[in-house]
Design a protein around this motif. Structure first.
Motif, PDB file in Angstrom:
ATOM      1  N   VAL A   1      -7.773  -3.475  -9.133  1.00 33.41           N
ATOM      2  CA  VAL A   1      -7.051  -4.333  -8.183  1.00 33.41           C
ATOM      3  C   VAL A   1      -6.498  -3.469  -7.068  1.00 33.41           C
ATOM      4  O   VAL A   1      -6.329  -2.252  -7.203  1.00 33.41           O
ATOM      5  N   LEU A   2      -6.198  -4.128  -5.966  1.00 31.69           N
ATOM      6  CA  LEU A   2      -5.815  -3.424  -4.743  1.00 31.69           C
ATOM      7  C   LEU A   2      -4.318  -3.541  -4.499  1.00 31.69           C
ATOM      8  O   LEU A   2      -3.745  -4.620  -4.575  1.00 31.69           O
ATOM      9  N   GLU A   3      -3.692  -2.428  -4.209  1.00 29.44           N
ATOM     10  CA  GLU A   3      -2.300  -2.404  -3.796  1.00 29.44           C
ATOM     11  C   GLU A   3      -2.186  -1.864  -2.374  1.00 29.44           C
ATOM     12  O   GLU A   3      -3.053  -1.105  -1.941  1.00 29.44           O
ATOM     13  N   ARG A   4      -1.109  -2.267  -1.700  1.00 30.07           N
ATOM     14  CA  ARG A   4      -0.782  -1.651  -0.412  1.00 30.07           C
ATOM     15  C   ARG A   4       0.085  -0.425  -0.695  1.00 30.07           C
ATOM     16  O   ARG A   4       1.070  -0.499  -1.417  1.00 30.07           O
ATOM     17  N   ASN A   5      -0.277   0.673  -0.103  1.00 33.90           N
ATOM     18  CA  ASN A   5       0.471   1.903  -0.283  1.00 33.90           C
ATOM     19  C   ASN A   5       0.981   2.350   1.071  1.00 33.90           C
ATOM     20  O   ASN A   5       0.208   2.781   1.930  1.00 33.90           O
ATOM     21  N   GLU A   6       2.302   2.197   1.331  1.00 34.00           N
ATOM     22  CA  GLU A   6       2.816   2.537   2.658  1.00 34.00           C
ATOM     23  C   GLU A   6       2.846   4.052   2.846  1.00 34.00           C
ATOM     24  O   GLU A   6       3.304   4.799   1.971  1.00 34.00           O
ATOM     25  N   VAL A   7       2.372   4.468   4.020  1.00 36.05           N
ATOM     26  CA  VAL A   7       2.308   5.890   4.360  1.00 36.05           C
ATOM     27  C   VAL A   7       2.842   6.087   5.769  1.00 36.05           C
ATOM     28  O   VAL A   7       3.148   5.133   6.482  1.00 36.05           O
TER      29      VAL A   7
ATOM     30  N   GLY B   1     -12.806   1.679   5.690  1.00 40.29           N
ATOM     31  CA  GLY B   1     -13.777   1.222   4.708  1.00 40.29           C
ATOM     32  C   GLY B   1     -13.097   0.828   3.423  1.00 40.29           C
ATOM     33  O   GLY B   1     -11.904   0.479   3.414  1.00 40.29           O
ATOM     34  N   LYS B   2     -13.856   0.922   2.301  1.00 40.93           N
ATOM     35  CA  LYS B   2     -13.332   0.527   1.005  1.00 40.93           C
ATOM     36  C   LYS B   2     -13.294   1.755   0.107  1.00 40.93           C
ATOM     37  O   LYS B   2     -14.324   2.301  -0.244  1.00 40.93           O
ATOM     38  N   GLY B   3     -12.060   2.179  -0.237  1.00 38.41           N
ATOM     39  CA  GLY B   3     -11.968   3.367  -1.078  1.00 38.41           C
ATOM     40  C   GLY B   3     -10.538   3.803  -1.283  1.00 38.41           C
ATOM     41  O   GLY B   3      -9.621   3.395  -0.542  1.00 38.41           O
ATOM     42  N   GLN B   4     -10.323   4.614  -2.280  1.00 35.51           N
ATOM     43  CA  GLN B   4      -8.996   5.122  -2.603  1.00 35.51           C
ATOM     44  C   GLN B   4      -8.445   5.919  -1.430  1.00 35.51           C
ATOM     45  O   GLN B   4      -9.073   6.854  -0.940  1.00 35.51           O
ATOM     46  N   GLY B   5      -7.286   5.498  -0.891  1.00 38.74           N
ATOM     47  CA  GLY B   5      -6.664   6.200   0.228  1.00 38.74           C
ATOM     48  C   GLY B   5      -7.206   5.829   1.588  1.00 38.74           C
ATOM     49  O   GLY B   5      -6.766   6.388   2.607  1.00 38.74           O
ATOM     50  N   PHE B   6      -8.150   4.875   1.647  1.00 39.87           N
ATOM     51  CA  PHE B   6      -8.680   4.436   2.938  1.00 39.87           C
ATOM     52  C   PHE B   6      -7.648   3.508   3.618  1.00 39.87           C
ATOM     53  O   PHE B   6      -6.712   3.028   2.995  1.00 39.87           O
TER      54      PHE B   6
ATOM     55  N   GLN C   1      -5.131   2.033   1.085  1.00 37.68           N
ATOM     56  CA  GLN C   1      -5.526   1.330  -0.134  1.00 37.68           C
ATOM     57  C   GLN C   1      -5.155   2.147  -1.380  1.00 37.68           C
ATOM     58  O   GLN C   1      -5.261   3.374  -1.383  1.00 37.68           O
ATOM     59  N   LYS C   2      -4.766   1.423  -2.414  1.00 34.91           N
ATOM     60  CA  LYS C   2      -4.492   2.040  -3.710  1.00 34.91           C
ATOM     61  C   LYS C   2      -5.134   1.158  -4.772  1.00 34.91           C
ATOM     62  O   LYS C   2      -4.682   0.035  -5.019  1.00 34.91           O
TER      63      LYS C   2
END
Length: 496
Positions: free
Chosen positions: A261-267, A278-283, A325-326
């Protein structure tokens, strides 16, 4: 030439109809209120925001004097300075059912910020004009005087105002017209103004895509909607408009994991700028999100987002958030959200005269006529008794005195007067001659200026108005040609 000491705050008409007397020089003055649609939108939105909080907070305008005015009879009959004239009332072209059968739909309140920035209101009415966009009120309900003549800020008219409601929209003032050549008047003798207003509008809201929300120039806010896990799995294909929230220590997973599942990761802005698309960890997780916040929230914010430079032209404070993305394994304690991108979509309620109609206007009429006066009285009497609330309009009826009166407190030399107990808040309300109760229409031949306690019992017993004459016709004639416009587009967007 004199000016107001402390100025109280016609389809098919032609200049020939309202021509000033041949011996009179032009005597009108024009001031800008909010002529640009974007400014007018911000002004009206100020009053409508938070379900009309500013409207409910506003109090009646109070005359700048500690002394209760006394009306003194004069020897003058307030003789006309030219031929009598009038222009007839207009009816609304749109259906506008009245919320109060005893009150014309044209009657309402004007709201504004006074010199100290306090929210104030007076009474007013829509009147006949070629562009169906004019409001008549007291001059002291538009103009301030603090060393130089200027107008009050955030000026709007709300026709049909009734117990905190704006049934036919809010009309932002564009231009104000008032007398300034006072060769034959003195101070409050010219206490009236005609204000050209933009089309009215009411506020609503609608949900839009993130892209539309980001580009929206008006009011907007976030209101995420919780969805099921099944709905989330369908939505996740639209990356950036749905996400999940769960334990911070959830186990990471690849984006192609069957249960991920996808989480929003604020940076930070810098981390977001370096992330891939794209679609990927940290994208990147969609475009940056500009969140409207209160001034207090804006000042206290100390997170990863980027604070705006301060209030924009609509008075908004913003914080821009950046997300990557997380992808994590679902776990059991997880909630799913979708969309929630809401914009304040305004609705054009049309020209003022088309919506509620307009009263006629008369000048150089004899005194001693039957008049009906409307207004929203609210202030207590001098003795402290407070019979009025200001939430609903009231009226007085009777014949004006056959002679003019002086009001020495405001250097008035010739006012018409009526026996009436309405207190402050009724300022600016129309004095209608030839009033037809069945049609709820007549001819504005004055506006309430001041009230006086003449018998000394601590109660207001008389009110007064400027005498509408040839100079009034001159001012009205100029205001009659003022052109205004809609301030919102077909999709509820703000026009520039």
């Amino acid at each position: 030439m004199k000016r107001l000491l402390f100025p109280l705050a016609a389809a098919g008409l032609t200049a020939a109809v309202l021509a000033a007397p041949a011996t009179a020089a032009p005597s009108w003055a024009k001031d800008d209120l909010a002529p640009k649609p974007a400014d007018a939108y911000g002004v009206a939105n100020f009053w409508l925001d938070a379900n009309g909080a500013a409207l409910r907070k506003a109090t009646q305008y109070t005359l700048d004097t500690k002394q209760v005015p006394k009306l003194v009879g004069s020897a003058s009959k307030g003789a006309p300075d030219g031929k009598p004239g009038m222009t007839g009332p207009t009816t609304a072209t749109k259906a506008a059912p009245s919320t109060n059968v005893n009150i014309p739909k044209t009657i309402g309140k004007v709201f504004f910020l006074d010199k100290e920035g306090k929210t104030r209101w007076c009474s007013a009415t829509s009147i006949q004009s070629r562009n169906r966009n004019l409001v008549a009120t007291a001059g002291h309900c538009v103009f301030a005087n603090n060393g130089k003549e200027n107008v009050y800020d955030k000026w709007v008219f709300i026709p049909g105002y009734y117990q905190g409601k704006a049934p036919w929209g809010v009309y932002a003032g564009a231009y104000a017209f008032a007398p300034y050549d006072l060769d034959t008047y003195d101070d409050y003798d010219g206490d009236y103004a005609f204000v050209a207003v933009h089309n009215g509008f009411s506020l609503g809201s609608k949900e839009v895509s993130l892209k539309e929300w980001t580009a929206w120039q008006g009011e907007k806010w976030l209101k995420p909607r919780e969805i099921t896990a099944a709905e989330f799995r369908k939505c996740v294909l639209n990356l950036g408009e749905c996400w999940s929230v769960g334990p911070k220590d959830a186990e990471l997973a690849g984006p192609d994991h069957p249960e991920a599942v996808l989480e929003r990761n604020e940076v930070s802005k810098q981390t977001y700028a370096a992330a891939k698309v794209g679609k990927g960890q940290g994208f990147k997780f969609g475009p940056p999100v500009e969140e409207p916040v209160t001034a207090t929230e804006w000042r206290a914010y100390n997170g990863l987002g980027e604070k705006g430079t301060g209030p924009d032209k609509l008075g908004n404070y913003t914080i821009t958030h950046y997300y990557t993305q997380k992808w994590v394994k679902p776990g059991s304690a997880r909630k799913y959200y979708e969309g929630g991108f809401i914009v304040g979509a305004a609705k054009d309620t049309g020209r003022l005269g088309d919506t509620v109609g307009g009263q006629g206007v008369a000048w150089n009429q004899p005194l001693g006529q039957q008049v009906t006066v409307f207004g929203y009285p609210s202030a207590p009497h001098p003795d402290g008794d407070k019979p009025f609330t200001g939430t609903t309009p009231k009226w007085c009826a009777g014949k004006t005195n056959t002679k003019s009166y002086q009001v020495n407190t405001f250097k008035v030399e010739t006012h018409q007067v009526l026996k009436c107990s309405m207190t402050e808040g009724a300022d600016g309300g129309p004095w209608l001659i030839k009033y037809n109760n069945g049609k709820r229409s007549g001819y504005v031949n004055g506006v309430t200026s001041v009230g006086g306690d003449n018998n000394g019992d601590g109660r207001i017993d008389f009110i007064s108005s400027a005498i509408f004459d040839g100079e009034t016709a001159d001012v009205y004639n100029k205001a009659n040609y003022a052109s205004t416009k809609s301030i919102v587009g077909p999709n509820g967007e703000m026009l520039k």
